[in-house]
Design a protein around this motif. Structure first.
Motif, short mmCIF file in Angstrom:
data_model
loop_
_atom_site.label_atom_id
_atom_site.label_comp_id
_atom_site.label_asym_id
_atom_site.label_seq_id
_atom_site.Cartn_x
_atom_site.Cartn_y
_atom_site.Cartn_z
N PRO A 462 54.75 54.08 28.93
CA PRO A 462 55.40 52.76 28.97
C PRO A 462 55.55 52.32 30.42
N GLY A 463 55.20 51.06 30.69
CA GLY A 463 55.31 50.57 32.05
C GLY A 463 54.07 50.80 32.89
N GLU A 464 53.14 51.59 32.34
CA GLU A 464 51.94 51.85 33.11
C GLU A 464 50.97 50.67 32.95
N ASN A 465 50.32 50.30 34.05
CA ASN A 465 49.46 49.12 34.02
C ASN A 465 48.12 49.39 33.37
N ARG A 466 47.56 48.34 32.78
CA ARG A 466 46.18 48.40 32.35
C ARG A 466 45.32 48.10 33.56
N THR A 467 44.12 48.66 33.60
CA THR A 467 43.23 48.38 34.72
C THR A 467 41.99 47.66 34.21
N ILE A 468 41.75 46.50 34.78
CA ILE A 468 40.57 45.72 34.40
C ILE A 468 39.64 45.61 35.60
N LEU A 469 38.39 45.94 35.36
CA LEU A 469 37.38 45.77 36.40
C LEU A 469 36.69 44.43 36.14
N VAL A 470 36.80 43.53 37.11
CA VAL A 470 36.17 42.22 36.95
C VAL A 470 34.92 42.19 37.82
N PHE A 471 33.77 41.98 37.19
CA PHE A 471 32.51 42.00 37.93
C PHE A 471 31.94 40.58 37.96
N PHE A 472 31.82 40.03 39.15
CA PHE A 472 31.28 38.68 39.31
C PHE A 472 29.78 38.77 39.57
N LEU A 473 28.99 38.32 38.61
CA LEU A 473 27.53 38.36 38.78
C LEU A 473 27.11 37.07 39.46
N GLY A 474 26.71 37.17 40.70
CA GLY A 474 26.34 35.97 41.45
C GLY A 474 27.30 35.70 42.59
N GLY A 475 28.31 36.54 42.75
CA GLY A 475 29.17 36.43 43.92
C GLY A 475 30.60 36.04 43.62
N VAL A 476 31.49 36.43 44.54
CA VAL A 476 32.91 36.10 44.40
C VAL A 476 33.43 35.63 45.75
N THR A 477 34.42 34.71 45.72
CA THR A 477 34.99 34.22 46.98
C THR A 477 36.28 34.98 47.29
N TYR A 478 36.68 34.91 48.56
CA TYR A 478 37.91 35.60 48.95
C TYR A 478 39.13 34.99 48.25
N ALA A 479 39.06 33.68 48.00
CA ALA A 479 40.21 33.05 47.33
C ALA A 479 40.35 33.58 45.91
N GLU A 480 39.21 33.80 45.23
CA GLU A 480 39.28 34.35 43.88
C GLU A 480 39.86 35.76 43.92
N ILE A 481 39.43 36.52 44.93
CA ILE A 481 39.97 37.88 45.08
C ILE A 481 41.48 37.81 45.28
N ALA A 482 41.90 36.86 46.15
CA ALA A 482 43.33 36.70 46.41
C ALA A 482 44.07 36.38 45.12
N ALA A 483 43.47 35.49 44.30
CA ALA A 483 44.12 35.11 43.06
C ALA A 483 44.27 36.31 42.13
N LEU A 484 43.22 37.14 42.07
CA LEU A 484 43.30 38.33 41.20
C LEU A 484 44.33 39.32 41.73
N ARG A 485 44.40 39.44 43.05
CA ARG A 485 45.41 40.35 43.62
C ARG A 485 46.80 39.83 43.30
N PHE A 486 46.93 38.50 43.35
CA PHE A 486 48.22 37.90 43.01
C PHE A 486 48.61 38.27 41.57
N LEU A 487 47.61 38.21 40.68
CA LEU A 487 47.89 38.58 39.29
C LEU A 487 48.28 40.06 39.17
N SER A 488 47.59 40.91 39.93
CA SER A 488 47.92 42.34 39.91
C SER A 488 49.37 42.57 40.32
N ASN A 489 49.80 41.79 41.32
CA ASN A 489 51.11 42.03 41.89
C ASN A 489 52.24 41.33 41.16
N MET A 490 51.86 40.44 40.23
CA MET A 490 52.92 39.74 39.50
C MET A 490 53.76 40.75 38.74
N GLU A 491 55.05 40.52 38.75
CA GLU A 491 55.96 41.55 38.25
C GLU A 491 55.70 41.96 36.82
#
Lengths: 523, 842
Positions: A462-491
């Motif tokens: 209980p309380g342990e996070n799920r881990t999702i690997l998101v693979f962008f085929l064709g490239g990813v921007t730093y802003a998208e990475i930031a957004a995903l990190r924001f989601l990871s860190n959301m309480e």
């Protein structure tokens, strides 16, 4: 021994070995070896064979380099032309390597039980993975799965996001100076060492090269912030650091002094890190406060909110008239087209003609490329469904909080990247809730399950996070990475994201990879 | 009773000075063959590690009426193969490391058979050998595989170190060699195979480049000739027998002498071999004459055995096997642990433990006494170890059991004794006893087994087609499936597909049923075997089972099933593989068929197009033509036009592009391309007339250049001809004139008609060129919305404030406010703030 890496088979590499000085080096008999990176290629070998030099190599080997870790949560294949190959040239080599890379990852971190995907390329990669799994049946290692889910996303599902100007700190560094392989080169003037006595003798002429990753404490803290929140963070940090230095006055006993001294290297590193980032932030601020930047951003945001997307934009017209950089124009025109689900034929032709007359006829091939990948297109009879997508996925948030964000839209000061929204919805409440929108986006969406040996099923605490690997085929921007990190860190997110991509891109590098300039091929 | 003596004799010979080698001879088998004349007049070769034995009877017979017979037997004498020899005269038989039989013929041809008599291949030892014929030959093993060394009739040596990768080496001449050397041997030293030759009393080492004379240290001077020599299994030691009957033993690098013994027999022996256990302290060699076998060691005394029958010696890692017409025996130094335990009146801990266990079985209290004795010296764990080790060296299962039981008994009195050694020894012995069985006939010792590894043992069983036993051993030893069971099954399947009498369907079914559950089976290998034995249909059927599409491709290509190969390659997703097939097809098929095949495979087609784009532009054109892809053809012409230096050629290519674009119904591209042609012609004309460099410029840049050199009329002409939007032209002209600082012309231009871009750009461009005076001229003409901006641009705060207040626009007022400086514009600010307040109220 020289290790030789190559980026493309067809380029001059095989010819390199055929130079007479290499073949007839009689004075010093040498052994020649080839180490193919990232992969052995038949075409290249054949080329060498045709040139008659293949047999002069003592050893031909490959160093398989699929996914390169760039940070604790970031992997990239750094396959430059992956998007172009997949969507323009129908060459899916990079997807094969992506699948291979994912197999390696699974060999190390366990079978990923769940695979989701959206887009043709995603489907292709998933198919290859499932086939490869059958091929390796029996030789699998028994490892407890680290990842719960893999999400494969085609870049062409979300063509809009990379076109928009990134507004996070790291995103802006990339937009303005360009980050290559984790390093940025900056104009040296701001970084001149101010040492007493030498009194500004000479300014360094070499660009300042800095490595950017989360190993640097301060950078980790501010990289994903909206740039407007960086200033405050920097000054807060400055106060903490100077307070820490002040501590020395309180150090009375030998023990206290010793403790202070032991912290000194760390504090000095922090101080120089602060100085660097203050300089970078100043450089960026010069640009973001300019009228040009503001105007361009205003137009971008108008397009994203659906204002006047169906007629010729006066701003773009003026920019062309003043011959602003072509890539800026292309980014804006493509953005308008994407946000309007295609432009009226008249509008499209007008833009194209303006561009060709101003920047030269040679760009006709580039324009055709952009049309082929769907970045530019004439409006079909179909209804423009972008507003529906925008509303359903809440792509535009009117009250984006840049200082203390509560939504991913902060990374573009209002626009929430579509790709990341899809990821967010998948985690909760699931894609079933947006079935309609998924159908509007190109390519199939799917779910696959991979059998995990019994006994290796993860029992989540209980309380342990799920881990999702998101693979962008064709490239990813730093802003998208930031957004995903924001989601990871959301309480209360309960999900941790690891990001993988064929390449780290921004709008400029992305559009550039799609350009064709016939003049460059001149012999 | 000492059980070890039940079936083997033990000879102990002691002298005053040394403890001499203690030898034992174990009977392995009573031979199952029935040889009329024993081994007499036979060419015999037995493979090491208990391998098969081959016999060629009557190999010297040359008449075609009586062909010699080649027979192959297991070590226990069970027949494996037998066939009449139909090729040339055989000089030597020998076995490879993978149990293949080599038959070296007089003419230097080497024929390779598998151990069941199937012909595999042949190779030649070179022209020189076939011309001067083979005099003598030796087959040897090295880390590189199995090698063949030949002494030719011309008294030269030719050597191949690895018969699987033949590189013939002719060694240098031996000086003073008149006839065949008295003896020679092959050594492996410093990662190189060398030949050691004795010519009379002279000894030479031959390597690739030189022939070096050498002298063994301390060789007794009575000798006038070295008549025999042998090298140990590990190539570390050398034994030389002289005509005076002395055996010299030393290291094979001839640096050290270990011992020299007088056999007192001066006739040349039949065979000589090393018989030394690894890690043994003492050298020992075996010399065999007719009816007599002598073991020589460190001490002066020798051990002698009488032989009833013609025999051969087979050197092994840890002893020598003696094969005669009726018996098969192993002669070896008694292993340390066995000696300790079974020595008469031994007080070694192992011996005591064995005794204790015996007493225990008899329910005698002496058991406790013995046990106590061991425990008092704290040697119980040593005792257990000794018993386990000794068990490994015993061949009789009963003895093994006795020793293991004793060990197990001893273990009961030990806490924390690691069980691994005991457990693995029990396992190993079960496997060894199984393969030593008469019906299998592989008499491996435990030492040999450990050296050879389970993997190799499994291979050997597979070569003998003992699939069930191999699988059983794999399962028993829990070998990982794809190294063990799967591998055996694959071999089985490869064998199965060669059985001609069964139909394709039956075999395919049998194979798939048996292999269904086995992991990591490579069906492609089995299919390859089927194809090699001429069963293409079966091969295709089997390939269907192959999960790795990539693996199917090479074989399919070989079988000329190219369409299938292509689709399998595409299925694998490996583009490199697709290229392989495409390139193959390109060479195999005619162009038409090749294109047709690609047309049906879009993935392959687009990859091939990629290839052509870089390598074969012309082919690319053909491909587009075939598909009537006019759009792409047009693009191709456009690209080509940029490679042309001459303008005419360039325009001609663009014209072709225009035609294609029209065919493709791409009006826009056609029109713009026509425009480009028009522009190019115009640029050239003007270049010729005015000498201004223009060709290749964009329309925009052309106009800019024209304006900058004052060719206003020409610029205007372009503006009209190409229907440049007014806005853009005004911008362009405005910027060019400002650039030139032609303020007069700019003012004229501004007044020529109403500006389509408004007048704010005029203000801003002037300011950009630092001309505030000119800028101010246009401020009044600016639209009300832009007034504030215009005033601010020229630095007129009052004006800006005026305009902002008039428009009652809050944000504009704020903008002006933000630009005011508190010291100079105090009054202004007050006014603005008041206006702002009212604007907000509204």
């Amino acid at each position: 021994m020289h290790a030789i890496s190559y980026s493309h088979v067809m380029q001059g590499f095989p010819n390199f070995f055929c130079q007479p000085n290499l073949r007839e080096d009689k004075l010093q008999p040498r052994d020649f070896h080839i180490l193919f990176v990232p992969r052995r290629s038949l075409l290249c070998e054949q080329r060498l064979k045709e040139k008659g030099v293949l047999n002069s190599f003592t050893n031909i080997d490959e160093y398989i380099l699929d996914l390169i870790p760039y940070d604790g949560d970031l992997l990239s294949m750094e396959s430059e032309s992956s998007f172009r190959e997949c969507y323009l040239e129908n060459d899916q080599t990079s997807l094969y390597h992506a699948a291979k890379g994912l197999m390696t990852l699974q060999a190390l971190y366990g079978t990923i039980p769940q695979i989701f995907g959206k887009g043709e390329c995603a489907r292709h990669v998933a198919n290859m993975m499932l086939r490869m799994k059958r091929e390796f049946a029996g030789s699998q290692t028994q490892i407890l799965p680290v990842f719960d889910t893999l999400l494969l996303l085609d870049r062409n599902v979300d063509l809009l996001t990379p076109l928009a100007t990134q507004l996070t700190y790291e995103g802006l560094i990339d937009e303005i100076f360009g980050i290559t392989n984790g390093y940025v080169k900056l104009p040296p003037e701001k970084f001149a060492q101010k040492k007493q006595g030498e009194g500004g003798k000479e300014l360094p002429t070499e660009p300042k090269k800095l490595q950017l990753n989360s190993a640097e404490e301060l950078y980790a803290e501010i990289r994903d912030k909206n740039f407007n929140a960086v200033g405050a963070a920097l000054s807060k940090k400055a106060k903490i650091i100077s307070a820490a230095f002040e501590e020395r006055h309180n150090a009375k006993t030998v023990g206290e002094i010793k403790q202070f001294v032991s912290q000194l290297p760390h504090m000095q590193a922090a101080r120089s890190s602060l100085a660097n980032h203050t300089s970078i932030a100043e450089l960026i601020k010069d640009i973001t406060t300019s009228e040009d930047f503001f105007d361009s951003l205003t137009v971008e945001q108008e397009f994203m909110t659906g204002v006047d997307t169906d007629k010729v934009s006066t701003y773009i017209e003026d920019c062309i008239a003043q011959k602003d950089p072509l890539i800026k124009i292309l980014r804006l025109v493509c953005m308008q087209s994407v946000c309007n689900n295609g432009l009226k034929q008249k509008v499209l032709d007008y833009y194209k003609k303006e561009i060709l007359q101003t920047y030269g006829y040679k760009h006709i091939l580039t324009l055709k490329n952009l049309e082929r990948v769907g970045l530019l297109k004439p409006q079909s009879t179909m209804r423009n469904n972008y507003p529906t997508i925008r509303k359903t996925l809440k792509l535009w948030m009117e009250d984006a909080n840049e200082q203390n964000p509560n939504d991913i839209s902060y990374v573009y000061s209002g626009y929430a990247p579509l790709s990341v929204r899809l990821t967010q919805v998948l985690a909760r409440p699931g894609w079933r809730s947006i079935e309609e929108v998924l159908k509007m986006l190109p390519g199939p969406h799917f779910e696959e399950r991979q059998q995990v040996p019994t006994g290796l099923h993860k029992k989540r605490q209980p309380g342990e996070n799920r881990t999702i690997l998101v693979f962008f085929l064709g490239g990813v921007t730093y802003a998208e990475i930031a957004a995903l990190r924001f989601l990871s860190n959301m309480e209360d997110s309960g999900t941790e994201y690891i990001i993988a991509a064929t390449k780290l891109i921004n709008g400029t590098s992305w559009i550039k990879s799609l350009m064709d300039s016939p003049e460059e091929n001149l012999p | 009773m000492t059980p070890a003596l039940s079936k083997s004799e033990r000879i102990v010979s002691r002298t005053n000075d040394y403890t001499c080698n203690e030898m034992r001879k174990i009977e392995l088998y009573e031979m199952g063959w029935n040889l009329k004349d024993g081994l007499r007049e036979c060419l015999v070769a037995a493979a090491p590690y208990g391998g098969p034995i081959s016999l060629l009877k009557g190999h010297n017979r040359r008449s075609p009426s009586a062909r010699p017979q080649l027979e192959i037997y297991s070590s226990s004498g069970l027949p494996l193969a037998s066939f009449p020899w139909k090729s040339g005269v055989v000089k030597q038989l020998g076995w490879t490391v993978s149990d293949d039989l080599l038959c070296v013929q007089e003419d230097g041809t080497v024929l390779v058979y598998d151990l069941l008599g199937g012909f595999k291949r042949h190779f030649s030892m070179g022209n020189e050998v076939s011309q001067s014929q083979v005099l003598e030959t030796k087959i040897f093993h090295s880390p590189y595989g199995t090698g063949v060394a030949i002494l030719t009739g011309a008294l030269r040596f030719t050597l191949a170190t690895n018969i699987d990768d033949i590189k013939l080496r002719r060694l240098p001449e031996v000086p003073g060699l008149q006839g065949a050397p008295s003896c020679w041997a092959v050594l492996t030293q410093d990662r190189q195979s060398k030949v050691l030759v004795a010519n009379g009393s002279h000894l030479f080492i031959l390597d690739n480049t030189a022939c070096t004379p050498v002298t063994p240290p301390g060789l007794s001077p009575q000798a006038s000739s070295i008549v025999h020599m042998c090298v140990s299994f590990s190539y570390k030691y050398l034994a030389l027998l002289t005509d005076s009957g002395h055996v010299w033993m030393g290291t094979s690098n001839l640096k050290e002498k270990l011992s020299e013994v007088d056999t007192k027999i001066k006739t040349p022996p039949k065979q000589m071999a090393w018989c030394r256990r690894p890690k043994s302290q003492q050298p020992s060699a075996v010399v065999m004459w007719d009816g007599l076998l002598i073991v020589v060691g460190e001490c002066k005394e020798t051990i002698q055995y009488h032989l009833d029958d013609d025999s051969i010696l087979v050197p092994e890692l840890d002893g020598v096997r003696i094969i005669s017409g009726t018996h098969h025996e192993l002669l070896q130094e008694v292993p340390g642990a066995c000696e300790e335990i079974f020595k008469i009146a031994s007080m070694a801990p192992g011996a005591l433990l064995l005794e204790a266990h015996k007493e225990y079985e008899k329910e005698s209290q002496k058991a406790d006494e013995y046990l106590r004795e061991i425990k008092e010296q704290s040697l119980l764990s040593e005792a257990v170890r000794q018993c386990v080790e000794a068990a490994g060296h015993e061949h009789e299962p009963e003895t093994q059991k006795t020793l293991l039981r004793a060990a197990s008994f001893g273990k009961c009195f030990l806490s924390n004794f690691p069980p691994e050694q005991f457990v693995s020894m029990c396992r190993d012995l079960r496997v060894l006893n199984a393969v030593r069985d008469y019906t299998v006939g592989i008499p491996l010792t435990h030492t040999q087994f450990k050296q050879m590894t389970v993997q190799v043992l499994i291979d050997r069983l597979v070569y003998r087609k003992l699939y069930p036993l191999a699988i059983e051993i794999c399962r028993y030893l829990k070998t990982p499936e794809y190294q063990g069971v799967s591998r055996v099954l694959k071999h089985w399947a490869c064998y199965k597909v060669q059985q001609k009498e069964e139909s394709d369907e039956v075999i395919a079914k049998a194979v798939s049923v048996k292999l269904a559950d086995a992991a990591g089976i490579f069906y492609s290998e089995i299919a390859t075997k089927a194809y090699e034995s001429g069963r293409t249909e079966l091969a295709i059927k089997l390939l269907e089972f192959e999960p790795r599409s990539g693996e199917q491709v090479p074989l399919l290509l070989k079988m000329k099933k190219s369409p299938l190969a292509l689709s399998k390659a595409i299925e694998s997703g490996d583009t490199d593989l697709v290229y392989t097939v495409v390139m193959y097809l390109k060479n195999e098929l005619n162009r038409g068929d090749f294109f047709m095949m690609l047309r049906n495979q879009p993935v392959a087609l687009s990859l091939y197009k990629q290839f052509c784009k870089h390598q074969e532009q012309d082919t690319l054109k053909d491909l587009f033509n075939q598909d009537d892809d006019h759009e792409e053809l047009g693009n191709l012409y456009v690209k080509a036009s940029y490679k042309e230096q001459r303008l005419e050629a360039r325009i001609a290519l663009l014209q072709s592009a225009v035609d294609e674009y029209y065919k493709a119904k791409n009006e826009f591209s056609a029109k713009t391309t026509e425009d480009e042609m028009r522009l190019l012609r115009f640029q050239r004309k003007l270049e010729e007339e005015k000498g201004e460099l223009l060709v290749g410029f964009s329309l925009h840049d052309t106009m800019t250049t024209l304006l900058s050199v004052g060719l206003h009329k020409h610029a205007e002409q372009l503006y009209k001809d190409f229907r440049v939007p007014d806005k853009r032209f005004w911008w362009l002209k405005l910027k060019s004139l400002a650039e030139k600082e032609d303020w007069e012309e700019l003012e004229k231009f501004g007044k020529s008609k109403k500006s389509p871009i408004g007048y704010l750009p005029f203000v801003e461009v002037c300011i950009k060129h630092h001309n505030k005076y000119e800028a101010k001229k246009y401020v009044s003409k600016v639209t009300p919305e832009q007034k504030v901006k215009a005033h601010l641009a020229v630095g007129d705060m009052e004006g800006a404030a005026e305009a902002a207040i008039e428009r009652r626009n809050e944000s504009e007022i704020s903008t002006v406010l933000s630009r005011c400086s508190a010291t100079t514009d105090h009054l202004l600010m007050e006014r603005l703030n008041r206006a702002k307040a009212t604007a907000v109220k509204k």
